[in-house]
Design a protein around this motif. Structure first.
Motif, PDB file in Angstrom:
ATOM      1  N   LEU A  74       4.541   5.038  -0.791  1.00 61.63           N
ATOM      2  CA  LEU A  74       4.939   5.028  -2.188  1.00 61.63           C
ATOM      3  C   LEU A  74       6.445   5.208  -2.384  1.00 61.63           C
ATOM      4  CD1 LEU A  74       1.937   7.033  -3.633  1.00 61.63           C
ATOM      5  CD2 LEU A  74       2.350   4.567  -3.790  1.00 61.63           C
ATOM      6  N   LYS A  75       7.146   5.672  -1.367  1.00 59.43           N
ATOM      7  CA  LYS A  75       8.608   5.804  -1.473  1.00 59.43           C
ATOM      8  C   LYS A  75       9.288   4.449  -1.326  1.00 59.43           C
ATOM      9  CE  LYS A  75       8.366  10.421   0.388  1.00 59.43           C
ATOM     10  NZ  LYS A  75       8.175  11.077   1.666  1.00 59.43           N
ATOM     11  N   THR A  76       8.812   3.637  -0.399  1.00 57.55           N
ATOM     12  CA  THR A  76       9.430   2.348  -0.127  1.00 57.55           C
ATOM     13  C   THR A  76       8.665   1.175  -0.737  1.00 57.55           C
ATOM     14  OG1 THR A  76       8.207   2.038   1.930  1.00 57.55           O
ATOM     15  CG2 THR A  76      10.339   3.206   2.059  1.00 57.55           C
ATOM     16  N   ASN A  77       7.451   1.430  -1.215  1.00 55.17           N
ATOM     17  CA  ASN A  77       6.569   0.417  -1.781  1.00 55.17           C
ATOM     18  C   ASN A  77       6.180  -0.646  -0.741  1.00 55.17           C
ATOM     19  OD1 ASN A  77       5.030  -0.199  -4.036  1.00 55.17           O
ATOM     20  ND2 ASN A  77       6.469  -1.753  -4.724  1.00 55.17           N
ATOM     21  N   GLN A  78       6.227  -0.277   0.533  1.00 56.60           N
ATOM     22  CA  GLN A  78       5.890  -1.181   1.622  1.00 56.60           C
ATOM     23  C   GLN A  78       4.512  -0.832   2.192  1.00 56.60           C
ATOM     24  OE1 GLN A  78       7.912  -3.806   2.760  1.00 56.60           O
ATOM     25  NE2 GLN A  78       9.018  -3.277   0.893  1.00 56.60           N
ATOM     26  N   THR A  79       3.801  -1.846   2.635  1.00 55.60           N
ATOM     27  CA  THR A  79       2.533  -1.629   3.321  1.00 55.60           C
ATOM     28  C   THR A  79       2.845  -1.185   4.743  1.00 55.60           C
ATOM     29  OG1 THR A  79       1.437  -3.300   1.980  1.00 55.60           O
ATOM     30  CG2 THR A  79       0.384  -2.702   4.066  1.00 55.60           C
ATOM     31  N   VAL A  80       2.410   0.014   5.107  1.00 50.00           N
ATOM     32  CA  VAL A  80       2.689   0.546   6.441  1.00 50.00           C
ATOM     33  C   VAL A  80       1.497   0.394   7.381  1.00 50.00           C
ATOM     34  CG1 VAL A  80       4.462   2.158   5.678  1.00 50.00           C
ATOM     35  CG2 VAL A  80       2.071   2.896   5.730  1.00 50.00           C
ATOM     36  N   PHE A  81       0.338   0.047   6.830  1.00 51.08           N
ATOM     37  CA  PHE A  81      -0.846  -0.140   7.654  1.00 51.08           C
ATOM     38  C   PHE A  81      -1.757  -1.131   6.959  1.00 51.08           C
ATOM     39  CE2 PHE A  81      -5.225   0.790   8.842  1.00 51.08           C
ATOM     40  CZ  PHE A  81      -5.138   0.747  10.223  1.00 51.08           C
TER      41      PHE A  81
END
Length: 169
Positions: A131-138
């Protein structure tokens, strides 16, 4: 000769109920706060997204992951009209709760095959968003069918155990 025949049929039967897992090797911090939302339901089975997300929530809780549950039992048809707005609202709710990550997913299949045994068939994806970077990490997908003596819930739990990422202290 008999051993080869037995080996052949054992191989054929094992392929029939195998699962296909696509999982990136990811480790996430166990001490962070996570929120889990209802999964998006692409099936004709009512509330399949809610069922799958609840099962994943249970498996994560067993692993000691701190979860804020955003799983709601409202009408899924409202969410189907605009998935992007739904995910955006879930991200906002998760951030307001102090979560660092949002766990969400999609259900592609959730049914019993027709036939004499009515074999369960389940397929869903699991996605974790930072939620900090708005990137999918998994991102992972699992699909599995089972024998007639297993339920959809058992198959969905087996998939969850297989695709949930590793968490480190």
């Amino acid at each position: 000769m008999i051993k080869r025949i037995i080996l052949f049929f054992t191989f054929i039967f094992s392929i029939g109920c195998s699962s296909i897992i696509n999982k990136s090797e990811t480790t996430l911090p166990k001490n962070e706060k996570y929120a889990i939302s209802s999964f998006w339901n692409y099936t004709d089975t009512t509330m399949a997204g809610l069922r799958a997300s609840s099962i994943v929530e249970g498996v994560l809780s067993q692993q000691g992951i701190k979860l804020y549950s955003l799983i709601e039992t409202d009408n899924e048809s409202e969410n189907i009209k605009n998935r992007e707005n739904f995910i955006s609202k879930e991200k906002t709710k998760a951030k307001n709760l102090g979560a660092s990550y949002l766990i969400t997913g999609d259900v592609q299949e959730w049914r019993y095959k027709t036939g004499i045994d009515g074999e369960p068939v389940v397929s869903y994806t699991l996605k974790i968003i930072d939620l900090k970077t708005n990137q999918t990490v998994f991102n992972a997908v699992g699909a599995k069918s089972g024998w007639g003596h297993k339920s959809i819930g058992v198959i969905a739990q087996e998939i969850a155990v297989s695709i949930i990422p590793k968490f480190v202290q």
